[in-house]
Design a protein around this motif. Structure first.
Motif, short mmCIF file in Angstrom:
data_model
loop_
_atom_site.label_atom_id
_atom_site.label_comp_id
_atom_site.label_asym_id
_atom_site.label_seq_id
_atom_site.Cartn_x
_atom_site.Cartn_y
_atom_site.Cartn_z
N MET A 175 14.35 -9.69 1.53
CA MET A 175 15.76 -9.11 0.29
C MET A 175 14.65 -9.24 -1.70
O MET A 175 15.16 -8.18 -2.31
CB MET A 175 17.41 -10.14 -0.54
N SER A 176 13.71 -10.05 -1.19
CA SER A 176 13.43 -10.73 -2.61
C SER A 176 11.99 -9.47 -2.54
O SER A 176 11.19 -9.46 -3.66
CB SER A 176 13.08 -11.94 -2.70
N CYS A 177 11.95 -8.49 -1.72
CA CYS A 177 10.78 -7.75 -1.93
C CYS A 177 11.27 -6.77 -3.42
O CYS A 177 11.94 -6.48 -3.57
CB CYS A 177 11.15 -6.94 -0.61
N TYR A 178 9.77 -6.84 -3.89
CA TYR A 178 9.92 -5.61 -5.36
C TYR A 178 9.21 -4.59 -5.41
O TYR A 178 9.27 -4.14 -6.12
CB TYR A 178 9.62 -6.24 -6.59
N TYR A 179 8.99 -4.20 -4.04
CA TYR A 179 8.37 -2.86 -3.49
C TYR A 179 6.95 -3.37 -4.43
O TYR A 179 7.04 -1.74 -5.48
CB TYR A 179 9.52 -1.90 -3.94
N CYS A 180 6.30 -3.62 -5.02
CA CYS A 180 5.38 -3.82 -5.23
C CYS A 180 4.12 -2.79 -5.02
O CYS A 180 2.91 -2.50 -5.35
CB CYS A 180 4.29 -5.08 -5.15
N GLY A 181 3.55 -2.73 -3.30
CA GLY A 181 3.17 -2.18 -2.75
C GLY A 181 2.03 -2.15 -2.09
O GLY A 181 0.73 -2.21 -1.58
N LEU A 182 1.61 -4.14 -2.10
CA LEU A 182 0.17 -4.41 -2.34
C LEU A 182 0.19 -4.55 -0.15
O LEU A 182 -1.13 -4.47 -0.11
CB LEU A 182 0.68 -5.94 -2.72
N CYS A 183 1.14 -5.05 0.29
CA CYS A 183 1.53 -4.84 1.55
C CYS A 183 0.38 -3.66 2.31
O CYS A 183 -0.26 -3.69 3.32
CB CYS A 183 2.16 -5.39 2.58
N ASP A 184 0.76 -2.27 1.22
CA ASP A 184 0.69 -1.47 2.06
C ASP A 184 -0.70 -1.03 1.54
O ASP A 184 -1.42 -0.44 2.51
CB ASP A 184 1.63 0.04 2.01
N GLU A 185 -1.21 -1.43 -0.05
CA GLU A 185 -2.59 -1.31 0.27
C GLU A 185 -3.53 -2.35 1.40
O GLU A 185 -4.47 -1.60 1.07
CB GLU A 185 -2.25 -2.61 -1.25
N GLY A 186 -3.04 -3.14 1.52
CA GLY A 186 -4.33 -3.61 2.81
C GLY A 186 -3.62 -3.46 3.75
O GLY A 186 -4.60 -4.08 4.44
N CYS A 187 -3.23 -2.86 4.43
CA CYS A 187 -2.76 -2.00 5.64
C CYS A 187 -3.67 -1.94 6.50
O CYS A 187 -4.63 -0.66 5.96
CB CYS A 187 -1.84 -1.52 5.21
N SER A 188 -4.02 -2.19 7.59
CA SER A 188 -5.26 -1.28 8.72
C SER A 188 -5.13 -0.23 8.99
O SER A 188 -5.92 0.69 9.20
CB SER A 188 -5.44 -2.32 9.44
N VAL A 189 -3.99 1.09 9.02
CA VAL A 189 -3.49 1.27 9.35
C VAL A 189 -2.75 2.90 8.50
O VAL A 189 -3.65 3.84 9.25
CB VAL A 189 -1.88 1.66 10.64
N ILE A 190 -2.72 2.53 7.72
CA ILE A 190 -2.66 3.45 6.37
C ILE A 190 -3.91 4.44 6.53
O ILE A 190 -4.26 5.74 6.09
CB ILE A 190 -1.67 2.99 5.35
N PRO A 191 -4.40 3.08 6.15
CA PRO A 191 -5.90 4.26 5.61
C PRO A 191 -6.46 5.40 7.69
O PRO A 191 -6.94 6.49 6.91
CB PRO A 191 -7.44 3.08 5.87
N PHE A 192 -6.21 5.99 7.91
CA PHE A 192 -6.04 6.06 9.21
C PHE A 192 -4.64 6.83 9.89
O PHE A 192 -5.32 7.94 10.45
CB PHE A 192 -6.76 5.31 10.61
N ASP A 193 -4.30 6.40 9.08
CA ASP A 193 -3.12 7.63 9.36
C ASP A 193 -2.10 7.09 7.66
O ASP A 193 -1.28 6.21 8.15
CB ASP A 193 -2.35 7.34 10.79
N ARG A 194 -1.65 8.38 6.79
CA ARG A 194 -0.98 7.99 5.86
C ARG A 194 0.39 7.84 5.90
O ARG A 194 0.95 7.68 5.11
CB ARG A 194 -1.40 9.03 4.50
N ARG A 195 0.29 8.57 7.49
CA ARG A 195 2.11 9.20 7.74
C ARG A 195 2.67 7.94 7.83
O ARG A 195 3.56 7.47 8.26
CB ARG A 195 2.28 9.76 9.17
#
Ligand code: SF4
Length: 318
Positions: free
Chosen positions: A145-165
């Motif tokens: 619940m304390s997530c503030y949607y900074c998106g840093l986890c998505d920035e570091g994600c290994s999958v998103i660079p290959f599949d932005r969906r």
């Protein structure tokens, strides 16, 4: 402190190419990267575009790549990140840049969060006086619940660079928060949806999300929690990817029987004979390297019996 800031500049509407522009900055000890950007805007170019709000690491607005690593500009001290007197500041990766350091947060986060339906769907009508939830029941989701949607986890994600969906760890953390909320009554439908392509099974568990989250939420572990819950409720995949459930069952059956993974069997049982042709190029490459596992010709590991007993115990308990 005298530094050079190399800042990503790009105005897609002007038709120019992106470039790193260098700016001299003079900052006191303890200054942050955001202080540097503010100074550049004041002294060098009032047109520099970047986002920032609280300035205290609470809102997650100033997520950027600083010296090639995702960080919040407002709490990142230049003294800690400067290399040879330089600080490079860029937008996060794999995203549409709107101008300079401002990128499309809708694409990065909000559309994905909307996909996980981040609102409660209570099983019963709200009782008079509202829901009274004992604190202990909310404890498992408090961190999420304390997530503030900074998106840093998505920035570091290994999958998103290959599949932005890919829905990504931030949206899946939000999904965890509603699935495990004691007031919610739609866990099964939610998990079915999250089990579809681009959902929780697409995570490759590299743990980068855990490394990047400044709130200590450990988003990778929250994705595991969702998967465990899905298996517990018998929702091992969505409708568009039944191979996920087959993969899960084959993996477990192989380890249970032999104490280790029969990779050939796993490939066959996951994809089925109908898609065997697609596996042939990979099988040929593995054969040439002497790494082709022959399905079902798979010896038991010493101690396999103990592993089988663990499976029995877990099954009995559940
Ligand atoms: S889970 Fe952590 S890193 Fe991801 S958006 Fe929330 S606070 Fe940021």
């Amino acid at each position: 402190m005298e530094l050079i800031f190399k800042v990503y500049r790009h105005d897609p509407t002007a038709g120019t190419k992106p470039a790193l522009e260098s700016y001299p900055v003079s900052l006191p000890d303890g200054a942050t990267v955001l202080d540097g950007l503010l100074q550049i805007r004041d002294r060098h170019d009032g047109g520099l575009a970047f986002r920032a709000a609280c300035g205290r690491g609470f809102c997650g607005e100033c997520t950027l790549r600083i010296n090639r690593s995702g960080k919040l500009a407002c709490i990142t001290r230049v003294a800690q990140v400067a290399k040879d007197g330089e600080v490079t500041v860029e937008p996060v990766r794999n995203i549409t840049v709107l101008k300079d350091l401002v990128y499309d947060v809708d694409e990065l986060l909000w559309q994905k969060i909307a996909w996980v339906e981040p609102w409660l769907r209570p099983a019963t009508a709200q009782p008079d006086g509202g829901y009274v939830i004992p604190d202990a029941e909310l404890e498992p989701i408090r961190k999420a619940m304390s997530c503030y949607y900074c998106g840093l986890c998505d920035e570091g994600c290994s999958v998103i660079p290959f599949d932005r969906r890919f829905s990504g760890p931030a949206a899946l953390t939000k999904a965890f928060r509603v699935v495990f909320d004691p007031r919610d009554g739609a866990a099964r439908e939610r998990l079915k949806r999250l089990g579809e392509p681009r959902g929780m099974w697409d995570c490759v568990h590299c743990y980068e999300a855990n490394e990047h989250c400044p709130r200590g939420i450990d988003p990778t572990d929250r994705i595991f929690d969702l998967r465990d819950k899905a298996v517990e409720l018998g929702v091992k995949s969505g409708t568009a990817n039944p191979q996920v459930a087959r993969h899960y069952d084959s993996f477990a059956a192989s380890v249970r029987q032999s104490g280790w993974l029969d990779e050939g069997r796993l490939a066959l049982e996951t994809w089925g004979l109908g898609r065997l042709g697609e596996l042939l190029p990979m099988a040929w490459r593995a054969l040439r390297r002497g790494k082709l596992p022959v399905p079902y010709l798979h010896r038991k590991r010493p101690g396999a019996e103990w592993i089988r007993r663990i499976f029995d115990k877990v099954e009995k308990r559940s």
